[in-house]
Design a protein around this motif. Sequence first.
Motif, short mmCIF file in Angstrom:
data_model
loop_
_atom_site.label_atom_id
_atom_site.label_comp_id
_atom_site.label_asym_id
_atom_site.label_seq_id
_atom_site.Cartn_x
_atom_site.Cartn_y
_atom_site.Cartn_z
N ILE A 1 -13.21 -8.63 3.76
CA ILE A 1 -12.42 -7.40 3.93
C ILE A 1 -11.33 -7.45 2.87
CG2 ILE A 1 -10.94 -6.05 5.45
CD1 ILE A 1 -12.48 -7.16 7.83
N ASN A 2 -11.44 -6.57 1.91
CA ASN A 2 -10.54 -6.55 0.76
C ASN A 2 -9.27 -5.77 1.03
OD1 ASN A 2 -12.24 -8.12 -0.94
ND2 ASN A 2 -13.53 -6.33 -1.27
N HIS A 3 -8.36 -5.83 0.08
CA HIS A 3 -7.07 -5.14 0.16
C HIS A 3 -7.19 -3.68 -0.26
CE1 HIS A 3 -2.87 -4.16 -0.48
NE2 HIS A 3 -3.27 -3.63 -1.62
N SER A 4 -6.38 -2.85 0.35
CA SER A 4 -6.13 -1.48 -0.11
C SER A 4 -4.72 -1.10 0.31
CB SER A 4 -7.12 -0.48 0.48
OG SER A 4 -6.79 0.84 0.06
N CYS A 5 -4.05 -0.32 -0.51
CA CYS A 5 -2.73 0.20 -0.16
C CYS A 5 -2.85 1.38 0.81
CB CYS A 5 -1.97 0.60 -1.42
SG CYS A 5 -1.58 -0.82 -2.48
N GLU A 6 -4.08 1.85 1.04
CA GLU A 6 -4.37 2.84 2.07
C GLU A 6 -5.48 2.27 2.95
OE1 GLU A 6 -4.84 6.92 0.82
OE2 GLU A 6 -3.16 6.75 -0.57
N PRO A 7 -5.13 1.29 3.80
CA PRO A 7 -6.12 0.56 4.59
C PRO A 7 -6.76 1.41 5.68
CG PRO A 7 -3.93 0.03 5.35
CD PRO A 7 -3.76 0.89 4.12
N ASN A 8 -7.95 0.94 6.12
CA ASN A 8 -8.60 1.61 7.26
C ASN A 8 -8.73 0.66 8.46
OD1 ASN A 8 -10.71 -0.01 6.34
ND2 ASN A 8 -12.05 1.69 5.82
N VAL A 9 -8.35 -0.61 8.29
CA VAL A 9 -8.36 -1.55 9.40
C VAL A 9 -7.07 -2.36 9.42
CG1 VAL A 9 -10.88 -1.76 9.40
CG2 VAL A 9 -9.52 -3.47 8.20
N PHE A 10 -6.80 -2.94 10.60
CA PHE A 10 -5.62 -3.77 10.82
C PHE A 10 -6.05 -5.03 11.56
CE2 PHE A 10 -2.16 -4.98 13.79
CZ PHE A 10 -1.21 -5.36 12.85
N ASN B 1 -5.99 -2.71 -7.61
CA ASN B 1 -6.85 -1.73 -8.28
C ASN B 1 -7.36 -0.67 -7.32
OD1 ASN B 1 -6.74 -2.78 -10.88
ND2 ASN B 1 -8.36 -4.23 -10.48
N CYS B 2 -6.67 -0.46 -6.20
CA CYS B 2 -7.19 0.47 -5.20
C CYS B 2 -7.14 1.92 -5.67
CB CYS B 2 -6.48 0.30 -3.85
SG CYS B 2 -4.79 0.91 -3.75
N LYS B 3 -6.26 2.21 -6.62
CA LYS B 3 -6.17 3.55 -7.23
C LYS B 3 -5.90 4.66 -6.22
CE LYS B 3 -8.99 2.30 -11.16
NZ LYS B 3 -10.06 1.38 -11.12
N THR B 4 -5.23 4.30 -5.11
CA THR B 4 -4.87 5.30 -4.11
C THR B 4 -3.49 5.88 -4.45
OG1 THR B 4 -3.81 3.70 -2.65
CG2 THR B 4 -6.18 4.08 -2.33
N GLU B 5 -3.14 6.98 -3.80
CA GLU B 5 -1.83 7.59 -4.03
C GLU B 5 -0.69 6.66 -3.63
OE1 GLU B 5 -1.21 11.58 -2.66
OE2 GLU B 5 -3.27 12.14 -3.17
N LYS B 6 -0.92 5.82 -2.62
CA LYS B 6 0.12 4.93 -2.12
C LYS B 6 0.14 3.57 -2.83
CE LYS B 6 1.19 4.59 2.21
NZ LYS B 6 1.14 4.35 3.67
N CYS B 7 -0.65 3.37 -3.86
CA CYS B 7 -0.79 2.06 -4.50
C CYS B 7 0.57 1.50 -4.90
CB CYS B 7 -1.71 2.14 -5.72
SG CYS B 7 -2.07 0.50 -6.41
N ILE B 8 0.83 0.25 -4.49
CA ILE B 8 2.10 -0.40 -4.84
C ILE B 8 1.94 -1.33 -6.05
CG2 ILE B 8 3.07 -0.19 -2.53
CD1 ILE B 8 2.35 -3.14 -2.08
N HIS B 9 0.77 -1.41 -6.59
CA HIS B 9 0.43 -2.08 -7.85
C HIS B 9 0.42 -3.60 -7.80
CE1 HIS B 9 0.22 1.88 -9.51
NE2 HIS B 9 1.45 2.12 -9.09
N GLU B 10 1.55 -4.25 -7.50
CA GLU B 10 1.54 -5.70 -7.44
C GLU B 10 1.59 -6.14 -5.99
OE1 GLU B 10 3.69 -9.75 -9.08
OE2 GLU B 10 4.40 -7.82 -9.81
N ILE B 11 0.61 -6.95 -5.60
CA ILE B 11 0.51 -7.42 -4.22
C ILE B 11 0.98 -8.88 -4.19
CG2 ILE B 11 -0.99 -7.70 -2.21
CD1 ILE B 11 -0.65 -4.76 -3.32
N ALA B 12 2.10 -9.10 -3.50
CA ALA B 12 2.69 -10.44 -3.49
C ALA B 12 3.14 -10.88 -2.11
CB ALA B 12 3.88 -10.48 -4.46
N GLY B 13 2.98 -10.04 -1.11
CA GLY B 13 3.40 -10.38 0.25
C GLY B 13 4.58 -9.53 0.70
#
Length: 160
Positions: free
Chosen positions: A75-84, A122-134
């Motif tokens: 289950i990969n990362h997205s800045c607009e997730p569909n699961v929790f 690289n999710c390319k969503t409107e909410k993308c925060i670009h750098e994922i670091a925690g």
Amino acid sequence: MDNYNAQTISKHSFCEVVLQKTNQQKMLRSLKNFSVNEKICSFEAEKIVEAPNYLTIQINVNQHIHLSPSYLQFINHSCEPNVFFDTVAMEIIAIKDIYPGNEFCFFYPSTELEMKQTFQCNCKTEKCIHEIAGAALMDKAILSTYKLSPFIQESIFTTI
């Protein structure tokens, strides 16, 4: 994603692990419909470790788990997730409607305070925060727009 660019690696009751031929990355794709707030599956700790790695989910300060069943690691990362990942009930919950063929994605900072391996999103969503670091390195206003594990919620928004 068309089937010419994807190869099914394994099938499970509600999902399949798929290899994306264009970038050689694996993902977990739904085989069923899920509605918002519906339980997708339960998970457990295959192993508990003190230090995070790219395959673990953080459940406490020095507790990071390897997932069982192990295919959930795709289950990969997205800045607009569909699961929790509900790390208290140990369940994966749909936070958007999901349809067959949709990739399961979660917001990594929802469970990770500080990540061992940061990366450019690289999710390319409107909410993308670009750098994922925690979560610890994110703006609290942005972080507050996401569903967060109780550990992350307490770590970021509770002051002593």
